[in-house]
Every structure is written in structure tokens, then in C-alpha cells.
Design an enzyme around this catalytic site. Structure first.
Site, PDB file in Angstrom:
ATOM      1  CG  ASN A 180      11.013 -34.306   7.276  1.00 48.46           C
ATOM      2  OD1 ASN A 180      10.421 -35.374   6.572  1.00 48.46           O
ATOM      3  ND2 ASN A 180      11.659 -34.786   8.232  1.00 48.46           N
ATOM      4  CD  GLU A 225      17.179 -35.307   4.830  1.00 50.00           C
ATOM      5  OE1 GLU A 225      17.084 -34.674   4.011  1.00 50.00           O
ATOM      6  OE2 GLU A 225      16.530 -35.434   6.040  1.00 50.00           O
ATOM      7  CG  ASN A 275       8.843 -44.375  11.140  1.00 57.27           C
ATOM      8  OD1 ASN A 275       9.132 -45.587  11.363  1.00 57.27           O
ATOM      9  ND2 ASN A 275       7.554 -44.206  11.781  1.00 57.27           N
ATOM     10  CG  HIS A 278      16.325 -37.926   9.088  1.00 57.64           C
ATOM     11  ND1 HIS A 278      15.523 -36.920   8.341  1.00 57.64           N
ATOM     12  CD2 HIS A 278      15.426 -38.254   9.811  1.00 57.64           C
ATOM     13  CE1 HIS A 278      14.396 -37.252   8.390  1.00 57.64           C
ATOM     14  NE2 HIS A 278      14.206 -38.095   9.505  1.00 57.64           N
ATOM     15  CE  LYS A 335      16.235 -35.553  19.299  1.00 49.86           C
ATOM     16  NZ  LYS A 335      16.385 -36.875  19.018  1.00 49.86           N
ATOM     17  CB  SER A 382      12.596 -35.786  11.575  1.00 53.35           C
ATOM     18  OG  SER A 382      11.973 -35.603  12.713  1.00 53.35           O
TER      19      SER A 382
END
Length: 434
Positions: free
Chosen positions: A223, A185, A176, A173, A130, A152
């Protein structure tokens, strides 16, 4: 029509949704978001294609970039499949289909990135990859382009180090599947500017999503809380609960859209184990992970994506029956289902409440209980009629939850130890909602 707790909770949810329409995501009323007419997506897999669809469907010129033609084809195919279904069902005209699909293009180069107002990065969940891609892409964008990562679980703060202008970098964010899940988010890093936050907040609303601003931290908000829903279910399986019975308690009795085992299949068992490891590394003093996590990672089961998890799936991804061989593969005996229904529900839920108290009152990941509840309802399908996780916790009572957590801690270990934030609430039996 009677005024019940359920009606009050749903009315409260309505007002939470209305408040989002008036908010900008920042406290400074003078900050104005930028207009977003061009958007680029880095990574054109299923998630990238979903984000591309959502963007083009709202009239934004959208360009996807991937490292392979197969990736581009997958992203375009994912988007076009949704439009084609709408066309078949006469929910859109042929003209609308042609107009919207023309807004979404893809390629292997950075063509179009100079014109992008926002770039959304949606590549593989690997920090080194990334950072490399973020640095490379930033050099191909305009000086004022805002870049948002769709990670995530990885640190937005760490990723921002790869961007030459970190005030224009933050998290966005999507959950899915991106076309269907309503929550976004908006993750603010320590150097993110108010303008960048306001722009992504406004863009999320333009895309038909419900944005909630959160601070950077492991798992962000949803999460971080949802981890306990899935993790504790592994311990309950260890204690003899059956997959189907456990899931039924949460769906039929509590009102969740999916039980924890079905949810893990949907997310991907490999992803769940990976996220559990991230949390264990971040909070090693209080996070316990069942031995079943390691056994799952070694079993070759990925859940829905390879049609083999806690449940079996047909070639179209439709859930079939529980895979009875999973008990043997995980070293478990036949289910006895001896753990009482109330305990099966309370243990994961109380752990989520405990984590929410720490996230909100200690770590300030989110600023209000309403934003926490809105995120849980929109991001996980937490039963709206219960008002949200913290609204439900208030109905149980902080003192009762702390007493039960202490009882479970004496039986099952430190993962149930009440946080200081929740203990302080319980001292005077106070509520999250003052």
C-alpha cells in the site's frame, strides 16, 4: 521459446515462488511453526467472511465472531456463495461442500476462542476500537494463542500495546478480496517472536497464499508503494487526462490489471482518501496530495460499493462506462488528454520505484528486491512479464529514473524529489538486483 527478457522475467518469478516454499519467514532455521488446526476471526463482514472461507476451505476449524447477527450472516453468506458456485460448476462434490461448510461457524460470543491456535482480527479500521477489541479478545484466548491483525494501514506496533503478550501479536494483511488475492503481508512488530512469524508464514502457505514478511511502517509495503499509483493519477486528471484514456495507458500499454481510476473505485474512494491522509501525516515533508482528493471525499462517491465512482456499475457490481458527470463534480473541464502517454506511465511508476528504494534500502521494510517484486506481483497484479517493479526499474536504469525524477521535480514539486537511496544507486548506474 526464444530466450527473451520476458522469458527470463517469468523464469525468475518461478524461482521466487519456489523459494517461498522453502522459507519459514525467519532467519533462524531452528524455529519451527506451530500447527494451526483451529482459527478464529474477529469481525465477520465481507473480509472476515472471506478469511473464514479461505481457512475452512483448507480444512481448518474456523469460528467467526461479530457484534451483530447481521454481520455473522453476511460473513457466512459470503463464504457459502463461493462454495455454492464451485458446487454448481462441479468443481466440488456435495460431500466436500457439506464437510467444508460445517467447519465454518459464527456467533456473538467468544465460544471456541480458547481452542484457537490463531485469531485473525478483521474489524473496522479504527485504532481505538481495534485496541479495545484486541485486549478483550486476548483475555478470552489461550495463553499461547497467536493474534494477527488484518489492518491495511494502521500501526501494528501501536496495536500490540493492547495485547498482554506482544510477542504473540503481529500483522496478517490479506488483500481484498481475500479468497482471490494471493498475497499475505506478514507484518512483524518490534516484539513479535520468531515462532509467531514462522507460524503465520506457514499458515499463509497452508491457506494457498504467498506470504512476504515485512516490517511495520505506514502502509507496510504494497500500500505504501501503490499509494503513488493512485495519488499521481489525480494530478494527471487535474492536468486534463480523461479517466478512460489514463486507465487504458496502464492496462493496454503497460500491462497492469487495472488502471489507477478503476483501482480506486475497487478499493473504495473513501478508503483511498483516508489512506492518503495517513501517508500525508506520516511523510508530510515529501507527500503531496491533489486537491481532487478532498473533492472526492465530499462528492458522496464511494466507487464500486455504491455503484458510483469514476465509473458506473450495475446492481451486480459489473463495471459500465465512465461516469461523465465526475469531471463537473471535481471541478474539471472536458478532458484534453494532452499529457504524453509515456509521461502518464512514467510519473506514477517512477514514484513507486523511488518509494520502494526508501522502503527497502533506508527503512528496511523488506529485505530483498525479490520480496518487493513478489509482493507487488501477487498483491497488485504488477505485470509478471516485466518481472516486478524493481526488475522493471533495472531495465530502465537507475540513472535514467533519477534524471527524470529531477526533471519532474522541477516542474511539479517535491513529491518527485529522488530519495538518497535511489540517488546512491544512480551514482554508478547500479541496479537493485546486484
Amino acid at each position: 521459446v526464444a530466450v527473451t527478457a520476458v522469458s527470463k522475467n517469468l523464469i525468475n518469478l518461478f524461482f521466487m515462488m519456489e523459494n517461498v516454499k522453502k522459507q519459514t519467514g525467519v532467519s533462524d532455521a531452528s524455529v519451527k511453526p506451530r500447527e494451526v488446526d483451529h482459527l478464529a476471526v474477529l469481525g465477520a463482514g465481507v473480509m472476515g467472511g472471506g478469511i473464514g472461507y479461505v481457512s475452512a476451505d483448507k480444512g481448518i476449524v474456523t469460528r467467526m465472531k461479530d457484534i451483530s447477527n447481521d454481520g455473522i450472516a453476511l460473513g457466512l453468506r459470503s463464504a457459502h456463495a463461493i462454495w455454492q458456485k464451485a458446487l454448481q460448476r462441479k468443481r466440488m462434490t456435495t460431500f466436500d461442500y457439506a464437510t467444508k461448510s460445517a467447519l465454518l461457524t459464527g456467533g456473538l460470543d467468544y465460544n471456541g476462542f480458547k481452542q484457537a491456535d490463531v485469531v485473525v482480527e478483521a474489524i473496522v479500521e479504527d485504532m481505538n476500537v481495534k485496541k479495545k477489541v484486541i485486549a478483550e479478545a486476548a483475555g478470552q484466548c489461550g495463553p499461547n494463542t497467536i493474534m494477527a491483525t488484518n489492518t491495511s494501514s494502521l500501526s501494528v506496533t501501536e496495536m500490540a500495546k493492547a495485547h498482554p503478550n506482544p510477542k504473540n501479536f503481529l500483522g496478517m494483511h490479506f488483500f481484498n478480496p481475500a479468497p482471490r488475492m494471493p498475497l499475505v503481508e506478514v507484518i512483524r512488530g518490534p516484539e513479535t517472536s520468531d515462532e509467531a512469524v514462522a507460524t503465520i508464514f506457514a499458515l499463509s502457505k497452508k491457506l494457498g497464499k504467498t506470504p512476504v514478511v515485512v516490517k511495520d511502517g505506514p502502509g507496510f509495503l504494497v500500500n505504501r508503494l501503490l499509494l503513488h499509483y493512485m495519488s499521481e493519477s489525480l494530478y494527471l486528471l487535474e492536468e486534463g487526462m480523461g479517466v478512460e484514456t489514463l486507465d487504458r495507458y496502464f492496462t493496454h500499454k503497460f500491462g497492469m490489471p487495472m488502471g489507477p481510476c478503476r483501482l480506486m473505485d475497487e478499493v473504495g474512494l473513501d478508503v483511498c482518501v483516508k489512506v492518503l491522509k495517513i501517508f500525508k501525516d506520516a511523510y508530510s515533508d515529501r507527500i503531496q496530495v491533489s486537491d481532487l482528493a478532498k473533492k472526492l471525499s465530499e462528492s458522496g462517491r464511494l466507487g464500486k460499493k455504491n455503484s458510483k465512482g469514476f465509473y458506473l456499475y450495475d446492481d451486480k457490481g459489473k463495471q459500465l462506462e465512465v461516469d461523465q458527470t465526475i469531471y463537473k463534480d471535481l471541478g474539471l473541464g472536458s478532458p484534453t488528454n494532452k499529457v504524453p502517454e509515456k509521461e502518464c506511465i512514467d510519473r506514477p511508476m517512477y514514484l513507486m520505484v523511488n518509494e520502494a528504494a526508501m522502503a527497502m534500502l533506508q527503512d528496511h521494510i523488506v529485505d530483498t528486491p525479490a520480496n518487493c517484486d513478489l509482493a507487488m506481483i501477487m498483491g497488485t497484479g504488477f505485470p509478471p512479464f516485466r518481472g516486478g517493479l524493481l526488475k522493471w526499474a533495472d531495465s530502465v536504469g537507475s540513472k535514467q529514473i533519477v534524471d527524470d525524477l529531477e526533471m519532474y521535480a522541477s516542474k511539479h514539486g517535491v513529491r518527485f524529489r529522488p530519495s538518497m537511496a535511489l540517488t546512491n544507486l544512480a551514482k554508478n548506474d547500479r541496479k537493485f538486483y546486484a
